[in-house]
Design an enzyme around this catalytic site. Structure first.
Site, PDB file in Angstrom:
ATOM      1  N   ASP A  18       0.766  -1.009   0.353  1.00  0.00           N
ATOM      2  CA  ASP A  18       0.221   0.064   0.216  1.00  0.00           C
ATOM      3  C   ASP A  18       0.696   0.900  -0.498  1.00  0.00           C
ATOM      4  OD1 ASP A  18      -2.381  -1.897   0.234  1.00  0.00           O
ATOM      5  OD2 ASP A  18      -2.636  -1.262   2.347  1.00  0.00           O
ATOM      6  N   TYR A  53       6.754  -9.316   7.859  1.00  0.00           N
ATOM      7  CA  TYR A  53       6.536  -8.373   8.373  1.00  0.00           C
ATOM      8  C   TYR A  53       7.272  -7.355   9.879  1.00  0.00           C
ATOM      9  CZ  TYR A  53       3.868  -7.769   4.104  1.00  0.00           C
ATOM     10  OH  TYR A  53       3.883  -7.482   2.939  1.00  0.00           O
TER      11      TYR A  53
END
Lengths: 261, 261
Positions: free
Chosen positions: B52, B116
């Protein structure tokens, strides 16, 4: 009474701390605007030092009072000031502390010690997260780089005439300063030179940083034990190049306890 | 043969990784331009995932070949590629590694695990050096915040249907993923949530991060041991808010050894 504020800023987008004659956005001009917006009147904001364009600060102190006066009339208690002022500042500047100080306090002359840090990023390819925050060293360095630079840095300690580490053209009469601590450490790809002294000459840390790296780069690196001779020369030409501004951080400013109310 | 490149980027100034229909600068569009400038022809660059807008990457992998072909004709050896490509990239993107891979390699489908990281900055006042790099948490947190969040994160481990942690409207049929590791640590003012899995759903890490922080904030914080019930609900509404993009980092992408030549 006056207020002492502690700020930190990423200097990348500023023409240094001090308001410039020619204009241009500086950290001080942003603080002036924020204070005017918050208090509704003009303020005098006096910083603990000047910083060059691109130089960063983790702790930068400034005294703030209403223009032409020695106090700061406000209903806000000091504990609320940092957040209130920061709300009027851009993302790359913040005020994180505020304390009351005596009226005679001057943030520059009252300093008893300052600590600077110079960051080198050592890897063949640069790192996006280090952009504008360290000096990129793409060269393969000497394997014992940190040890050699640390050995060289140790020679800065003590009371010396640092004329060799002062920008040419400075109007300083007495270049004697006392360095309390100086050393180089490494963490991952980042080497950090930290130096603490009672005061610093113009470009002093950047010239030190530029000289240290010459001890571990190039065909004929400087001997770490040649630093005393460089100091003794009292000649800017005997030291290394001035390291770029964006690797430099003002880390800490120290004042005597009696100034705090 | 194809080339696999490893990049890192500060996503603050990009509309995500993937080239957008509506235009807008993306990491991929910058890589395309850099490759065209370096090789003199158009390339196909296929990334390991979409990211994103505002999301960062410490390791992002992409396959690169001449457009419509499965090889990358160049006189440059792979060891010289990272620096050569990076020279054509802006400061906030770099390529730091390049290796040859088999022609059939697909950087998305070949992934066996990804890690992540989500960063929270915990202090009353924000920090200029954390701007766009972490989620600012100005609230005073629960004193045992890290312990509680770590306890909650542990419940993510294992093979679960993570429908509760998937953005509404996703067209995924099977939301089952295996989380290998999940934990929260603290260093200074920064709390870091790290999670490693065989794959991730859209917004999965950001919803996890938003849910974890609800275990240590607010009048009625979530019970860390309520996470299994949130997972079992298979309902997005049972999990917390989606944490903002700028705290998220893709840290690591893992491939099976056989793809490397």
């Amino acid at each position: 009474m006056k207020m002492l504020i502690c700020c930190s800023f990423d200097g990348s987008n500023y023409h240094g701390y001090q308001v410039q004659r020619g204009g241009g956005v500086t950290v001080q001009s942003e603080l002036n605007r924020a204070a005017r917006e918050l208090f509704g009147y003009e303020c005098d904001i006096v910083g603990c030092s000047r910083t060059d364009a691109g130089v960063h600060a983790r702790m930068f102190c400034a005294a703030i009072s209403k223009r032409g006066r020695s106090d700061l009339p406000t209903a806000l208690p000091p504990t609320k000031l940092p957040r209130a002022l920061s709300a009027h500042l851009p993302e790359d500047i913040c005020v994180y502390n505020a304390v009351e100080v005596e009226d005679e306090f001057h943030p520059r002359y009252a300093v008893i010690a300052k600590e600077y840090e110079y960051r080198y990023f050592v890897r063949e390819v640069r790192d996006p997260f280090e952009s504008n925050r360290s000096w990129h060293m793409p060269l393969p360095l000497h394997p014992d780089a940190v040890v050699k630079m640390n050995r060289a840095a140790a020679h800065f300690c003590g009371k010396h005439d640092f004329t060799s580490f002062m920008a040419q053209g400075s109007k300083i009469v007495d270049a004697t300063r006392t360095v309390y601590q100086a050393g180089v450490t490494q963490e991952g790809n980042v080497m950090t030179f930290r130096v603490c002294a009672d005061g610093f000459l113009y470009h002093m840390v950047r010239i030190m940083a530029g000289t240290l790296i010459e001890c571990v780069t190039g065909q004929a690196p400087r001997d770490p034990d040649s630093i005393p001779a460089v100091i003794a020369a009292h000649d800017r030409a005997s030291a290394g190049r001035t390291a770029p501004a964006h690797g430099l951080y003002l880390n800490r400013v120290e004042y005597p306890n009696h100034i705090f109310l």
